[in-house]
Write a protein that holds these residues in place. Structure first.
Motif, PDB file in Angstrom:
ATOM      1  N   GLY A  39      36.360 -38.189 -18.418  1.00 45.13           N
ATOM      2  CA  GLY A  39      36.702 -38.973 -17.244  1.00 45.13           C
ATOM      3  C   GLY A  39      35.676 -40.059 -17.048  1.00 45.13           C
ATOM      4  N   PRO A  40      36.005 -41.037 -16.236  1.00 46.75           N
ATOM      5  CA  PRO A  40      35.067 -42.135 -16.003  1.00 46.75           C
ATOM      6  C   PRO A  40      33.831 -41.646 -15.238  1.00 46.75           C
ATOM      7  CG  PRO A  40      36.953 -42.316 -14.535  1.00 46.75           C
ATOM      8  CD  PRO A  40      37.242 -41.190 -15.470  1.00 46.75           C
ATOM      9  N   ASN A  41      32.791 -42.456 -15.272  1.00 52.47           N
ATOM     10  CA  ASN A  41      31.601 -42.137 -14.478  1.00 52.47           C
ATOM     11  C   ASN A  41      32.010 -41.961 -13.025  1.00 52.47           C
ATOM     12  OD1 ASN A  41      29.760 -42.205 -16.610  1.00 52.47           O
ATOM     13  ND2 ASN A  41      29.474 -44.409 -16.409  1.00 52.47           N
ATOM     14  N   GLY A  42      31.468 -40.927 -12.389  1.00 48.96           N
ATOM     15  CA  GLY A  42      31.772 -40.666 -10.991  1.00 48.96           C
ATOM     16  C   GLY A  42      33.010 -39.813 -10.770  1.00 48.96           C
ATOM     17  N   ALA A  43      33.656 -39.362 -11.848  1.00 51.70           N
ATOM     18  CA  ALA A  43      34.889 -38.573 -11.715  1.00 51.70           C
ATOM     19  C   ALA A  43      34.622 -37.117 -11.353  1.00 51.70           C
ATOM     20  CB  ALA A  43      35.700 -38.642 -13.007  1.00 51.70           C
ATOM     21  N   GLY A  44      33.368 -36.666 -11.456  1.00 48.71           N
ATOM     22  CA  GLY A  44      33.039 -35.290 -11.075  1.00 48.71           C
ATOM     23  C   GLY A  44      32.816 -34.341 -12.238  1.00 48.71           C
ATOM     24  N   LYS A  45      32.539 -34.866 -13.415  1.00 48.77           N
ATOM     25  CA  LYS A  45      32.362 -34.005 -14.595  1.00 48.77           C
ATOM     26  C   LYS A  45      31.153 -33.083 -14.441  1.00 48.77           C
ATOM     27  CE  LYS A  45      32.130 -37.559 -17.335  1.00 48.77           C
ATOM     28  NZ  LYS A  45      32.285 -38.714 -16.442  1.00 48.77           N
ATOM     29  N   SER A  46      30.025 -33.624 -14.058  1.00 47.98           N
ATOM     30  CA  SER A  46      28.821 -32.796 -13.902  1.00 47.98           C
ATOM     31  C   SER A  46      28.966 -31.834 -12.726  1.00 47.98           C
ATOM     32  CB  SER A  46      27.592 -33.680 -13.710  1.00 47.98           C
ATOM     33  OG  SER A  46      27.354 -34.442 -14.880  1.00 47.98           O
ATOM     34  N   ILE A  47      29.588 -32.285 -11.648  1.00 43.08           N
ATOM     35  CA  ILE A  47      29.843 -31.415 -10.496  1.00 43.08           C
ATOM     36  C   ILE A  47      30.732 -30.239 -10.925  1.00 43.08           C
ATOM     37  CG2 ILE A  47      30.972 -31.299  -8.225  1.00 43.08           C
ATOM     38  CD1 ILE A  47      28.320 -32.834  -8.169  1.00 43.08           C
ATOM     39  N   PHE A  48      31.718 -30.516 -11.760  1.00 46.01           N
ATOM     40  CA  PHE A  48      32.596 -29.467 -12.280  1.00 46.01           C
ATOM     41  C   PHE A  48      31.781 -28.411 -13.018  1.00 46.01           C
ATOM     42  CE2 PHE A  48      35.202 -27.942 -15.903  1.00 46.01           C
ATOM     43  CZ  PHE A  48      36.154 -27.229 -15.183  1.00 46.01           C
ATOM     44  N   LEU A  49      30.878 -28.827 -13.906  1.00 48.68           N
ATOM     45  CA  LEU A  49      30.047 -27.864 -14.639  1.00 48.68           C
ATOM     46  C   LEU A  49      29.151 -27.070 -13.686  1.00 48.68           C
ATOM     47  CD1 LEU A  49      28.859 -29.639 -17.908  1.00 48.68           C
ATOM     48  CD2 LEU A  49      30.757 -28.073 -17.576  1.00 48.68           C
ATOM     49  N   GLN A  50      28.570 -27.738 -12.716  1.00 47.57           N
ATOM     50  CA  GLN A  50      27.710 -27.050 -11.759  1.00 47.57           C
ATOM     51  C   GLN A  50      28.498 -26.039 -10.925  1.00 47.57           C
ATOM     52  OE1 GLN A  50      25.460 -29.980  -9.551  1.00 47.57           O
ATOM     53  NE2 GLN A  50      24.816 -30.989 -11.429  1.00 47.57           N
ATOM     54  N   LEU A  55      27.574 -27.607 -21.362  1.00 50.69           N
ATOM     55  CA  LEU A  55      26.718 -28.671 -21.871  1.00 50.69           C
ATOM     56  C   LEU A  55      27.064 -29.994 -21.209  1.00 50.69           C
ATOM     57  CD1 LEU A  55      26.876 -27.739 -25.650  1.00 50.69           C
ATOM     58  CD2 LEU A  55      25.102 -27.131 -23.998  1.00 50.69           C
ATOM     59  N   ASP A  56      26.090 -30.555 -20.517  1.00 50.75           N
ATOM     60  CA  ASP A  56      26.257 -31.830 -19.833  1.00 50.75           C
ATOM     61  C   ASP A  56      25.424 -32.872 -20.575  1.00 50.75           C
ATOM     62  OD1 ASP A  56      26.846 -33.821 -18.060  1.00 50.75           O
ATOM     63  OD2 ASP A  56      26.003 -32.813 -16.307  1.00 50.75           O
ATOM     64  N   GLU A  57      26.095 -33.694 -21.356  1.00 56.02           N
ATOM     65  CA  GLU A  57      25.458 -34.765 -22.117  1.00 56.02           C
ATOM     66  C   GLU A  57      24.294 -34.244 -22.978  1.00 56.02           C
ATOM     67  OE1 GLU A  57      26.751 -37.687 -22.259  1.00 56.02           O
ATOM     68  OE2 GLU A  57      27.883 -37.953 -20.421  1.00 56.02           O
ATOM     69  N   ARG A  89      40.736 -28.050 -26.400  1.00 52.31           N
ATOM     70  CA  ARG A  89      41.398 -28.528 -25.188  1.00 52.31           C
ATOM     71  C   ARG A  89      40.579 -29.652 -24.581  1.00 52.31           C
ATOM     72  NH1 ARG A  89      45.207 -25.450 -24.777  1.00 52.31           N
ATOM     73  NH2 ARG A  89      46.083 -25.352 -22.733  1.00 52.31           N
ATOM     74  N   VAL A  90      41.236 -30.378 -23.672  1.00 56.52           N
ATOM     75  CA  VAL A  90      40.573 -31.439 -22.943  1.00 56.52           C
ATOM     76  C   VAL A  90      40.963 -31.304 -21.473  1.00 56.52           C
ATOM     77  CG1 VAL A  90      42.413 -33.116 -23.401  1.00 56.52           C
ATOM     78  CG2 VAL A  90      40.143 -33.934 -22.832  1.00 56.52           C
ATOM     79  N   LEU A  91      39.992 -31.509 -20.606  1.00 57.28           N
ATOM     80  CA  LEU A  91      40.236 -31.547 -19.168  1.00 57.28           C
ATOM     81  C   LEU A  91      39.924 -32.961 -18.718  1.00 57.28           C
ATOM     82  CD1 LEU A  91      40.846 -30.102 -16.475  1.00 57.28           C
ATOM     83  CD2 LEU A  91      38.383 -29.648 -16.310  1.00 57.28           C
ATOM     84  N   LEU A  92      40.919 -33.600 -18.093  1.00 58.29           N
ATOM     85  CA  LEU A  92      40.780 -34.992 -17.673  1.00 58.29           C
ATOM     86  C   LEU A  92      40.515 -35.051 -16.175  1.00 58.29           C
ATOM     87  CD1 LEU A  92      43.822 -36.321 -19.701  1.00 58.29           C
ATOM     88  CD2 LEU A  92      41.410 -36.579 -20.286  1.00 58.29           C
ATOM     89  N   LEU A  93      39.371 -35.604 -15.827  1.00 61.17           N
ATOM     90  CA  LEU A  93      39.010 -35.750 -14.423  1.00 61.17           C
ATOM     91  C   LEU A  93      39.129 -37.213 -14.033  1.00 61.17           C
ATOM     92  CD1 LEU A  93      35.963 -33.352 -14.151  1.00 61.17           C
ATOM     93  CD2 LEU A  93      38.332 -32.908 -13.557  1.00 61.17           C
ATOM     94  N   PRO A  94      39.423 -37.534 -12.796  1.00 66.90           N
ATOM     95  CA  PRO A  94      39.343 -36.690 -11.616  1.00 66.90           C
ATOM     96  C   PRO A  94      40.619 -35.892 -11.313  1.00 66.90           C
ATOM     97  CG  PRO A  94      39.756 -38.934 -10.926  1.00 66.90           C
ATOM     98  CD  PRO A  94      39.623 -38.952 -12.438  1.00 66.90           C
ATOM     99  N   ASP A  95      41.721 -36.126 -12.033  1.00 67.87           N
ATOM    100  CA  ASP A  95      42.991 -35.479 -11.684  1.00 67.87           C
ATOM    101  C   ASP A  95      43.053 -34.001 -12.053  1.00 67.87           C
ATOM    102  OD1 ASP A  95      43.904 -37.880 -10.659  1.00 67.87           O
ATOM    103  OD2 ASP A  95      44.766 -38.501 -12.571  1.00 67.87           O
TER     104      ASP A  95
END
Length: 186
Positions: free
Chosen positions: A5-16, A120-122, A163-169
């Motif tokens: 997902g784009p920057n700011g979509a919540g990827k790191s928040i999702f992992l946390q 794993l976050d980046e 698999r792939v998870l597409l954020l923010p949706d």
């Protein structure tokens, strides 16, 4: 699983959130019923927040994780250090490691725990090419599940996600090469 997902979509928040570091605002988080939730979260915390203990040697960092898990011998630890390109570093102070070497040590500490799930976050950000290759090679041998957030096309390809998870949706799909362009655009 690759989380894209784009920057700011919540990827790191999702992992946390998966890791229990952030409370779920709504909905429910469920793990496989055969696994122990507390043990999984403990292991994930080691992976997600795996700080290098700067006042200890490389081997003492590895033993710290080993002692938490009551696992095998120092030979196991040396083998894992070798896998991530830190062969012969056992007595070196962690304080003297480069940024890439600290990242390798952090990954080695995660691999010694051998959790069912790596968050794993980046993991390849700010690594020199040699460190990046060592970490990707070590991850390539990992047998558990991986949830990866990365803008590194090569890292995602190396881990061969299913698999792939597409954020923010929050849309989920099977992995396909059509997602490589999305990684590069993030």
């Amino acid at each position: 699983t690759a989380v894209l997902g784009p920057n700011g979509a919540g990827k790191s928040i999702f992992l946390q959130t998966i890791n229990g570091l952030i409370s779920i605002q709504s909905g429910r988080l469920t793990f496989n019923s055969m696994e122990k939730n507390q043990e999984i979260r403990k292991q994930q915390a080691l992976v997600f927040q795996n700080p290098v203990l700067l006042r200890r040697t490389v081997m003492a960092n590895m033993q710290f994780v080993l002692n938490l898990r009551n696992r095998e011998s120092n030979q196991l630890l040396k083998n894992i250090l070798d896998k991530v390109g830190l062969e012969g570093y056992e007595k070196k102070s962690a304080r003297l490691l480069s940024g890439g070497e600290k990242q390798r040590l952090s990954m080695a500490r995660a691999l010694v725990v051998n959790p069912h799930l790596l968050l794993l976050d980046e993991p390849t950000n700010n690594l020199d090419p040699a460190s990046r290759e060592e970490i990707l090679a070590a991850l390539g041998e990992y047998q558990g599940a991986v949830v990866l957030v990365s803008h590194d096309v090569g890292a995602v390809q190396a881990l061969k996600p299913e698999r792939v998870l597409l954020l923010p949706d929050g849309d989920e799909d099977l992995w396909g090469n059509q997602y490589l362009e999305l990684i590069a655009l993030e």
